[in-house]
Design an enzyme around this catalytic site. Structure first.
Site, PDB file in Angstrom:
ATOM      1  N   ARG A 161       0.828  -1.224   0.000  1.00 23.08           N
ATOM      2  CA  ARG A 161       0.000   0.000   0.000  1.00 23.08           C
ATOM      3  C   ARG A 161       0.859   1.270   0.000  1.00 23.08           C
ATOM      4  O   ARG A 161       0.520   2.263   0.643  1.00 23.08           O
ATOM      5  CB  ARG A 161      -0.940   0.046   1.216  1.00 23.08           C
ATOM      6  CG  ARG A 161      -1.985  -1.030   1.258  1.00 23.08           C
ATOM      7  CD  ARG A 161      -2.951  -0.924   0.087  1.00 23.08           C
ATOM      8  NE  ARG A 161      -4.124  -1.757   0.283  1.00 23.08           N
ATOM      9  CZ  ARG A 161      -4.163  -3.068   0.034  1.00 23.08           C
ATOM     10  NH1 ARG A 161      -3.101  -3.677  -0.447  1.00 23.08           N
ATOM     11  NH2 ARG A 161      -5.269  -3.744   0.217  1.00 23.08           N
ATOM     12  N   SER A 232     -10.523  -0.346   3.620  1.00 23.95           N
ATOM     13  CA  SER A 232      -9.745  -0.464   4.865  1.00 23.95           C
ATOM     14  C   SER A 232      -9.260   0.924   5.276  1.00 23.95           C
ATOM     15  O   SER A 232      -8.651   1.625   4.471  1.00 23.95           O
ATOM     16  CB  SER A 232      -8.520  -1.337   4.654  1.00 23.95           C
ATOM     17  OG  SER A 232      -8.877  -2.599   4.181  1.00 23.95           O
ATOM     18  N   GLU A 329      -4.391   3.897   6.202  1.00 27.51           N
ATOM     19  CA  GLU A 329      -4.198   3.643   4.777  1.00 27.51           C
ATOM     20  C   GLU A 329      -4.815   4.816   4.003  1.00 27.51           C
ATOM     21  O   GLU A 329      -4.310   5.235   2.968  1.00 27.51           O
ATOM     22  CB  GLU A 329      -4.898   2.336   4.395  1.00 27.51           C
ATOM     23  CG  GLU A 329      -4.637   1.937   2.971  1.00 27.51           C
ATOM     24  CD  GLU A 329      -5.577   0.883   2.457  1.00 27.51           C
ATOM     25  OE1 GLU A 329      -6.584   1.243   1.827  1.00 27.51           O
ATOM     26  OE2 GLU A 329      -5.299  -0.301   2.673  1.00 27.51           O
TER      27      GLU A 329
HETATM   28  N1  EPU Z   1     -11.044 -10.203  10.615  1.00 26.92           N
HETATM   29  C1  EPU Z   1     -11.570 -10.020  11.873  1.00 26.92           C
HETATM   30  N2  EPU Z   1     -12.627  -9.189  12.004  1.00 26.92           N
HETATM   31  C2  EPU Z   1     -13.194  -8.544  10.969  1.00 26.92           C
HETATM   32  C3  EPU Z   1     -12.680  -8.756   9.680  1.00 26.92           C
HETATM   33  C4  EPU Z   1     -11.585  -9.571   9.523  1.00 26.92           C
HETATM   34  O1  EPU Z   1     -11.099 -10.585  12.844  1.00 26.92           O
HETATM   35  O2  EPU Z   1     -14.143  -7.774  11.199  1.00 26.92           O
HETATM   36  C5  EPU Z   1      -9.838 -11.029  10.487  1.00 26.92           C
HETATM   37  C6  EPU Z   1     -10.077 -12.406   9.956  1.00 26.92           C
HETATM   38  O3  EPU Z   1      -9.256 -13.277  10.725  1.00 26.92           O
HETATM   39  C7  EPU Z   1      -9.556 -12.384   8.546  1.00 26.92           C
HETATM   40  C8  EPU Z   1      -8.483 -11.327   8.629  1.00 26.92           C
HETATM   41  O4  EPU Z   1      -8.931 -10.406   9.622  1.00 26.92           O
HETATM   42  O5  EPU Z   1      -9.028 -13.604   8.181  1.00 26.92           O
HETATM   43  C9  EPU Z   1      -8.260 -10.576   7.324  1.00 26.92           C
HETATM   44  O6  EPU Z   1      -9.490 -10.025   6.882  1.00 26.92           O
HETATM   45  P1  EPU Z   1      -9.786  -9.813   5.338  1.00 26.92           P
HETATM   46  O7  EPU Z   1      -9.504 -11.073   4.617  1.00 26.92           O
HETATM   47  O8  EPU Z   1     -11.128  -9.219   5.195  1.00 26.92           O
HETATM   48  O9  EPU Z   1      -8.675  -8.821   4.866  1.00 26.92           O
HETATM   49  P2  EPU Z   1      -8.034  -7.506   5.526  1.00 26.92           P
HETATM   50  O10 EPU Z   1      -6.647  -7.854   5.949  1.00 26.92           O
HETATM   51  O11 EPU Z   1      -8.906  -6.877   6.526  1.00 26.92           O
HETATM   52  C10 EPU Z   1      -6.942  -6.732   3.301  1.00 26.92           C
HETATM   53  C11 EPU Z   1      -6.880  -5.470   2.516  1.00 26.92           C
HETATM   54  C12 EPU Z   1      -8.167  -5.276   1.732  1.00 26.92           C
HETATM   55  C13 EPU Z   1      -8.344  -6.461   0.802  1.00 26.92           C
HETATM   56  C14 EPU Z   1      -8.375  -7.743   1.643  1.00 26.92           C
HETATM   57  C15 EPU Z   1      -8.433  -8.994   0.815  1.00 26.92           C
HETATM   58  C16 EPU Z   1      -5.422  -4.018   3.781  1.00 26.92           C
HETATM   59  C17 EPU Z   1      -5.310  -2.838   4.690  1.00 26.92           C
HETATM   60  N3  EPU Z   1      -6.645  -4.352   3.409  1.00 26.92           N
HETATM   61  O12 EPU Z   1      -7.974  -6.552   4.263  1.00 26.92           O
HETATM   62  O13 EPU Z   1      -8.032  -4.109   0.951  1.00 26.92           O
HETATM   63  O14 EPU Z   1      -9.537  -6.350   0.049  1.00 26.92           O
HETATM   64  O15 EPU Z   1      -7.190  -7.829   2.438  1.00 26.92           O
HETATM   65  O16 EPU Z   1      -7.204  -9.209   0.207  1.00 26.92           O
HETATM   66  O17 EPU Z   1      -4.395  -4.596   3.427  1.00 26.92           O
HETATM   67  C18 EPU Z   1      -8.377  -1.766   1.015  1.00 26.92           C
HETATM   68  O18 EPU Z   1      -7.156  -1.660   0.893  1.00 26.92           O
HETATM   69  O19 EPU Z   1      -9.121  -0.762   1.117  1.00 26.92           O
HETATM   70  C19 EPU Z   1      -8.961  -3.089   1.084  1.00 26.92           C
HETATM   71  C20 EPU Z   1     -10.261  -3.294   1.246  1.00 26.92           C
END
Ligand code: EPU
Length: 333
Positions: A161, A232, A329
């Site tokens: 990012r 995010s 972010e």
């Molecule tokens: N989780 C929780 N609570 C929640 C949501 C998620 O505990 O409310 C935990 C779960 O264990 C899950 C983990 O967090 O396995 C990761 O969640 P998720 O797969 O939804 O991905 P993220 O790390 O929150 C990142 C990117 C997203 C992207 C997704 C999928 C960043 C900051 N965000 O989110 O990107 O769509 O992975 O690859 O790296 C963005 O940049 O705006 C964005 C949406």
């Protein structure tokens, strides 16, 4: 180029917050940028560039000129799988265009809000894929010198990012177009567990990967057209392995992902925030999304200030609870 005064930015940011730009102009071609440069130089004004405003939070009126990038064009280039798209094109429409032309690789990046020009700024990524994997070069206008330059992948200094465009000299560069190298053969990337699961028992054709990514995003992330948000709000933090091991003892079950550097572990900020009870919480008009603790939403006419105050409260609770300082972010202006 028509330069307007005192423009309400609500339609130009996906949070839908209402702040004003002292001056505002739509850029349709590179030559508009010369005019913009002269305009701000003669009045000693700051200048900033906006795509679809899907990763920005305005907390005050902007005292200078905001340029809304709206130059258009998508073209296939002579090399196999090469294409160029103008900065003002919508990212998701480019993903669909590529699928239609049988050019593969971008399926996992479907439905990311924003423009093509904004994609390299934060090296957009989702479901195990990042823009830099396909990036060849971009054309940028330098607001400092008035010159147009071509920048290679290494010039852009991509990271998680992050890119040169987020740091000081790079912020003076306006992306005009982006060239990508895609594959003419399907290249399914199923590293993200939820995606692999969604496709169990099916052949992972590019169209199916695209559909599955759209379904996952729609189930977890709010549509900014229906409720203001910027995806995010924080980056996922990276900590040392020893810090992670300490956290594991104190918080059994804390998830962590290996990174390229074996001494560093990336943690899901959403998990940390959910542990601190933030999911669904509301402060004034600003709230945390019910389905995802990393997404702040404009629930009820929130101001930028409401959203940033909520974000500060969230990050200080993570600092207190886990000793981790979250970084935003979203760009706060
Ligand atoms: N989780 C929780 N609570 C929640 C949501 C998620 O505990 O409310 C935990 C779960 O264990 C899950 C983990 O967090 O396995 C990761 O969640 P998720 O797969 O939804 O991905 P993220 O790390 O929150 C990142 C990117 C997203 C992207 C997704 C999928 C960043 C900051 N965000 O989110 O990107 O769509 O992975 O690859 O790296 C963005 O940049 O705006 C964005 C949406």
């Amino acid at each position: 180029m028509d330069i307007q005064e005192q423009v309400d930015l609500a339609p130009y940011n996906s949070f839908g917050v209402s702040q004003r730009a002292a001056f505002f102009a739509e850029v349709q071609q590179a030559s508009d940028l010369h005019q913009a440069r002269e305009f701000v130089a003669s009045r000693h004004l700051p200048i900033m560039v906006l795509g679809e405003g899907s990763n920005v939070l305005f907390i005050k009126d902007y005292p200078g000129l905001i340029l809304y990038m709206n130059n258009k064009g998508k073209e296939l280039l002579p090399g196999a799988g090469m294409l160029r798209a103008a900065a003002g094109e919508n990212w998701h429409e480019l993903v669909i265009f590529c699928l239609q032309k049988s050019l593969y690789g971008l399926e996992n990046l479907a439905l990311i809000p924003g423009t093509v020009g904004a994609a390299p700024i934060q090296n957009i990524g989702a479901y195990g894929v990042e823009l830099e994997q396909f990036f060849v070069e971009l054309e940028a206008f330098d607001l400092k010198t008035g010159e147009t330059r071509y920048m290679s992948k290494s010039d852009c200094q991509f990271a998680y990012r992050d890119s040169i465009f987020k740091q000081d000299p790079g912020q003076k560069l306006v992306v005009l177009s982006v060239s990508l190298q895609l594959s003419q053969q399907p290249t399914p990337a199923l590293g993200y567990a939820g995606l692999k699961e969604a496709l169990t028992g099916e052949e992972a054709t590019p169209q199916r990967v695209f559909d599955a990514v759209c379904d996952i995003r729609r189930s977890k992330l709010p549509n900014p057209k229906l409720i203001g948000n910027a995806g995010s709000f924080f980056k996922n933090p990276v900590v040392s392995r020893s810090k992670y091991e300490t956290l594991c003892r104190a918080h059994p079950g804390i998830p962590g992902w290996d990174t390229e550097d074996s001494d560093l572990v990336k943690l899901p900020a959403a998990w940390l925030l959910e542990q601190k009870g933030w999911k669904g919480k509301q402060r004034g008009g600003a709230a945390v999304h019910e389905n995802h603790a990393l997404v702040l939403v404009n629930k009820d006419n929130a101001s930028g200030e409401d959203i940033v105050l909520l974000a500060e409260e969230m990050s200080s609770s993570v600092l207190q609870g886990f000793g981790i300082a979250l970084q935003t972010e979203v760009r706060i202006v």
